[in-house]
Design an enzyme around this catalytic site. Structure first.
Site, PDB file in Angstrom:
ATOM      1  N   CYS A  69       0.797  -1.234  -0.064  1.00 49.33           N
ATOM      2  CA  CYS A  69       0.195   0.031  -0.050  1.00 49.33           C
ATOM      3  C   CYS A  69       0.701   1.308   0.073  1.00 49.33           C
ATOM      4  CB  CYS A  69      -1.006  -0.044   1.105  1.00 49.33           C
ATOM      5  SG  CYS A  69      -0.080   0.001   2.628  1.00 49.33           S
ATOM      6  N   ASP A  83       4.479   3.574   1.450  1.00 55.32           N
ATOM      7  CA  ASP A  83       5.678   3.642   2.297  1.00 55.32           C
ATOM      8  C   ASP A  83       5.703   2.621   3.601  1.00 55.32           C
ATOM      9  OD1 ASP A  83       6.175   5.831   0.771  1.00 55.32           O
ATOM     10  OD2 ASP A  83       5.967   7.388   2.209  1.00 55.32           O
ATOM     11  N   CYS A 143       8.818   7.819   0.573  1.00 58.26           N
ATOM     12  CA  CYS A 143       9.143   8.925  -0.104  1.00 58.26           C
ATOM     13  C   CYS A 143      10.231  10.047   0.826  1.00 58.26           C
ATOM     14  CB  CYS A 143       7.786   9.697  -0.333  1.00 58.26           C
ATOM     15  SG  CYS A 143       6.948  10.238   1.033  1.00 58.26           S
ATOM     16  N   CYS A 180       2.928  10.253   5.420  1.00 58.67           N
ATOM     17  CA  CYS A 180       3.952   9.471   5.337  1.00 58.67           C
ATOM     18  C   CYS A 180       5.237   9.553   6.124  1.00 58.67           C
ATOM     19  CB  CYS A 180       4.836   9.899   3.860  1.00 58.67           C
ATOM     20  SG  CYS A 180       3.818  10.575   2.523  1.00 58.67           S
TER      21      CYS A 180
END
Lengths: 390, 211
Positions: free
Chosen positions: B36, B38, B63, B107
Site C-alpha cells: 500500500c 510507504d 518518499c 508518510c
C-alpha cells in the site's frame, strides 16, 4: 546550480517551439480581430482566414474535412464536450449508458463519473496487463441504452496504443458512437478518420510543442451532439466563446512541424531507455506494451524503491520526470493506470514515466539512466524490502 | 532550483542518519506495508541497565518525507531512555525538520509509529509491559489499525475490512470482509499475524476470510 533541466516529462507539457510562437505573433499584434467580425471590417476577414487555415491544417492530419474540427481550450474541454454533448443529445432518444476504459485520463474518467452522479450508468472496461482493452468485454457491455463508447487511443502514463480500428468496428456494428482521446497519439501515430469509423477525436496542442490551453475536437459530420457551454455562435454554433485564433494558428503550426523522422527519433530514445533500464538495473518491470506503444513514452517500475524519492533525487541532478507513486500526487492515490493493468500499489510506487520530446537528445537519455542506476542502488540500500527479495 | 521541502528535510533526505539494518536488535518495529505504499523499519539497541537507546537504525521504502522524518527521529531517540523516546511526537519531528507539506503528514507519521512500535516490541520481549494488560477485543482492534488495506492505502479497521474480533483464552479470531482468493489476502493475513501474535498472552491467531 544546474544551468539546464533535462525535461523528460513531455506527456505533461512541452517546451513551445519558437516557430510556433512566430506563427502566432501576428495574430496578437496585427490581426487581433475576432473571426465573427468578418462582415464588419477587413481585419475580421484576415482573422477568419487565419482561423480557417489552421482548422484545415489540423483536419488534414486526421483525414477529416475542416468543418468537422471544433477548436477548444484543450484536452479537458474536448473530452467534456464530446461525452456530455453526445449524452445530452441522445439521452431521450437512446438511453443513459456510456462505456469508457479503466485507464482513461481524468477528462474522460471523471466526466463518466460526473454523469453517473446525474443518473447515468457507466461501465469501465478492463485492460490486459499490457494495457490493451478487452474487446470482448467491450462488446458485451454495449446495450440498447448505450449512447457513447469513449476509449483512448494512447495511454497518458504507460503509452499503450489501443487497436482503434477493432474498437471502431465493434461500435459501428452495434450502432454506437465512438469517441477517442488522442491527446497522446495525435501526429505521433497516424489516425485516419476517413478509414476508421471513429466519430469524435480529442486532440491537444500541449503535447506537441504547441501552445497550452489549445485543443480540438473532431466531430464526424452528422454526429448528434449538443452544445454544452452557452454563449455566442462561434465555431458554427458548436462551441461558444471567443475564438483563440493565435492558439489555433499555433496548434496548426505545431502539427505541421511534427515529422515522421522526429517520431522515429523519439522511438529510438524510448527503446534506448527501456533497453538500458532492463539490461543495467536489476528488478525492473516495463509498464505498458512493448510493441503497441507510442514513440515518445517509456514507463518502468524500479522495484523496492519509491517514486517520489527517485524524482526528487533526479531533480537535484537536473532531470525532470514523473512517477505513478501515490506520494507524488496531491490526492495521495496511486496511479489508476498501473492499478488498472493489474498492478498493485507497490508497482505504482516505484514507477517512473519518461516522456520524450523534440528537445531531448540521446545524451539526455544516457544521463538520466546513469543517474537512475545510482539513485535506485542508493535507495535500495536503505529499503527494508530489498534484502529480502534480491 | 526550488524544492517543495525545507533545507533540513532535503539535507536528511540526501544524507539520512542512522540508516541501515541492525543484526540482532533488541527491539524492532515495522510500519506500513509494501502493498500500500510507504514502509519503515526501526531497530533498537537498548542498554539493559539504564534503558537508554544506545543505537538506533532505520530502513525506509518511502518518499522524501518518510526518509527525512525517520532520519530525524533516530537522531532524537538516540541517547534517550525508552520512556523518553516514547514521548517523541510527530509534531516535534516535523518542527525539528522545519515543517512538511500538510499532504505529506501520512508518510511522516509512519516513521514516528515505527519508533514507537520498536519500543513496544522491546518492552514486550523484555517483560517490561507494566501491569500486563490482558488482550481484549479493543487491544486487538488498536493493533489492527497498523495493518494497511492496500486497496485504500488506509488501515483495515478504518476501511471496515475487519468485521469481527473474538478473543478467548489466548486464541484470537479475526474475520475479514475479503475473499480468501483476493490478490492481497495473503499479504494482509501475514501482516495481521505479525502484529497480533507478539501480544504476551496470545497463543493462536486465526484470520478468517469471507466466502
Amino acid at each position: 546550480m544546474l544551468d539546464k533541466t533535462v525535461y523528460l516529462d513531455n506527456a505533461a507539457s512541452t517546451r513551445l517551439d519558437e516557430r510556433v510562437l512566430d506563427a502566432m505573433k501576428p495574430y496578437y499584434f496585427d490581426t487581433y480581430a475576432v473571426a465573427t467580425s468578418e462582415f464588419g471590417y477587413s481585419m475580421g476577414i484576415d482573422a477568419k482566414e487565419g482561423l480557417e487555415s489552421a482548422r484545415a491544417t489540423i483536419s488534414s492530419f486526421l483525414g477529416a474535412t475542416a468543418d468537422e474540427i471544433v477548436l477548444t481550450s484543450g484536452e479537458t474541454e474536448s473530452s467534456n464536450m464530446a461525452i456530455k454533448g453526445v449524452a445530452s443529445a441522445l439521452t431521450k432518444k437512446k438511453g443513459n449508458h456510456i462505456i469508457v476504459s479503466k485507464i482513461e485520463d481524468f477528462p474522460v474518467l471523471n466526466t463518466a463519473r460526473a454523469l453517473e452522479k446525474q443518473g447515468y450508468k457507466a461501465d469501465y472496461i478492463s485492460v490486459s496487463p499490457e494495457g490493451v482493452l478487452d474487446l470482448e468485454e467491450l462488446e458485451s457491455a454495449i446495450n440498447e441504452n448505450t449512447t457513447l463508447v469513449s476509449i483512448q487511443h494512447a495511454n497518458q502514463e504507460i503509452g499503450t496504443l489501443q487497436d482503434l480500428k477493432a474498437i471502431a468496428e465493434i461500435c459501428k456494428e452495434k450502432d454506437v458512437l465512438l469517441h477517442t482521446d488522442a491527446t497522446h497519439s495525435f501526429t505521433r501515430v497516424p489516425i485516419d478518420v476517413s478509414k476508421i469509423p471513429v466519430d469524435l477525436v480529442t486532440m491537444s496542442a500541449h503535447t506537441i510543442h504547441g501552445p497550452r490551453g489549445v485543443g480540438a475536437l473532431y466531430i464526424r459530420e452528422g454526429t448528434p451532439i449538443h452544445k454544452w457551454m452557452d454563449g455566442g455562435f462561434q465555431e458554427s454554433n458548436r462551441r461558444a466563446g471567443l475564438e483563440n485564433i493565435p492558439g489555433a494558428v499555433g496548434f496548426a503550426k505545431a502539427v505541421e512541424l511534427v515529422t515522421p523522422e522526429e517520431n522515429k527519433f523519439l522511438a529510438s530514445l524510448r527503446d534506448h531507455t527501456i533497453k538500458r533500464a532492463e539490461e543495467e538495473v536489476p528488478h525492473v518491470t516495463l509498464n505498458g506494451s512493448r510493441h503497441q506503444r507510442v514513440p515518445q513514452n517509456a514507463n518502468v517500475t524500479f522495484h523496492y524503491v519509491e517514486g517520489e524519492s527517485m524524482t526528487l533525487h533526479l531533480d537535484m541532478r537536473g532531470f525532470a520526470v514523473s512517477t505513478g507513486s501515490a506520494c507524488f500526487s496531491r490526492s495521495l492515490e496511486a496511479s489508476h493506470v498501473i492499478m488498472g493493468i493489474g498492478g498493485n500499489h507497490e508497482r505504482a510506487h516505484g514507477s517512473l514515466r519518461f516522456s520524450f520530446g523534440r528537445y531531448n537528445t540521446m545524451d539526455d537519455v544516457d544521463g538520466i539512466i546513469d543517474a537512475v542506476k545510482e539513485i535506485v542502488a542508493q535507495l535500495r540500500a536503505i529499503s527494508p524490502l530489498y534484502e529480502k527479495n534480491k | 532550483m526550488k524544492f517543495p521541502y525545507s533545507e533540513k528535510v532535503l539535507e536528511h533526505f540526501k544524507n539520512p542518519r542512522n540508516v541501515g539494518k541492525m543484526e540482532n536488535p533488541d527491539g524492532k518495529g515495522l510500519e506500513g506495508s509494501p502493498a500500500c505504499g510507504d514502509m519503515v523499519a526501526v531497530y533498537l539497541q537498548v542498554n539493559p541497565e539504564t534503558k537508554v537507546i544506545d543505537d538506533v537504525k532505520f530502513e525506509s521504502y518511502g518518499c522524501a518525507s518518510n526518509i527525512a522524518t525517520a532520519s530525524i527521529i533516530t537522531e532524537l531517540a538516540k541517547g534517550k531512555t525508552i520512556d523518553e523516546a516514547k514521548e517523541i511526537s510527530w509534531k516535534q519531528a516535523t518542527e525539528e525538520l522545519g515543517g512538511l507539506p500538510p499532504v505529506k503528514a501520512h508518510c511522516s507519521v509512519l516513521a514516528v509509529e515505527g519508533l514507537r512500535s520498536a519500543i513496544r516490541d522491546y518492552e514486550e520481549k523484555h517483560g517490561l509491559v507494566s501491569a500486563k494488560e490482558p488482550t481484549t477485543e479493543v487491544v486487538v482492534r488498536n493493533r489492527l489499525k497498523h495493518v494497511m488495506n492496500p486497496m485504500a492505502g488506509l488501515d483495515i479497521v478504518r476501511t471496515e475490512l475487519v468485521t469481527k474480533i473474538d478473543v478467548k483464552e489466548g486464541s484470537v479470531r479475526i474475520l475479514l470482509d475479503l475473499p480468501s482468493n483476493h490478490q492481497f489476502a495473503a499479504a494482509i493475513r501475514e501482516d495481521i499475524i505479525e502484529k497480533i501474535q507478539s501480544l504476551w498472552d496470545v497463543t493462536e491467531v486465526k484470520v478468517i476470510f469471507a466466502e
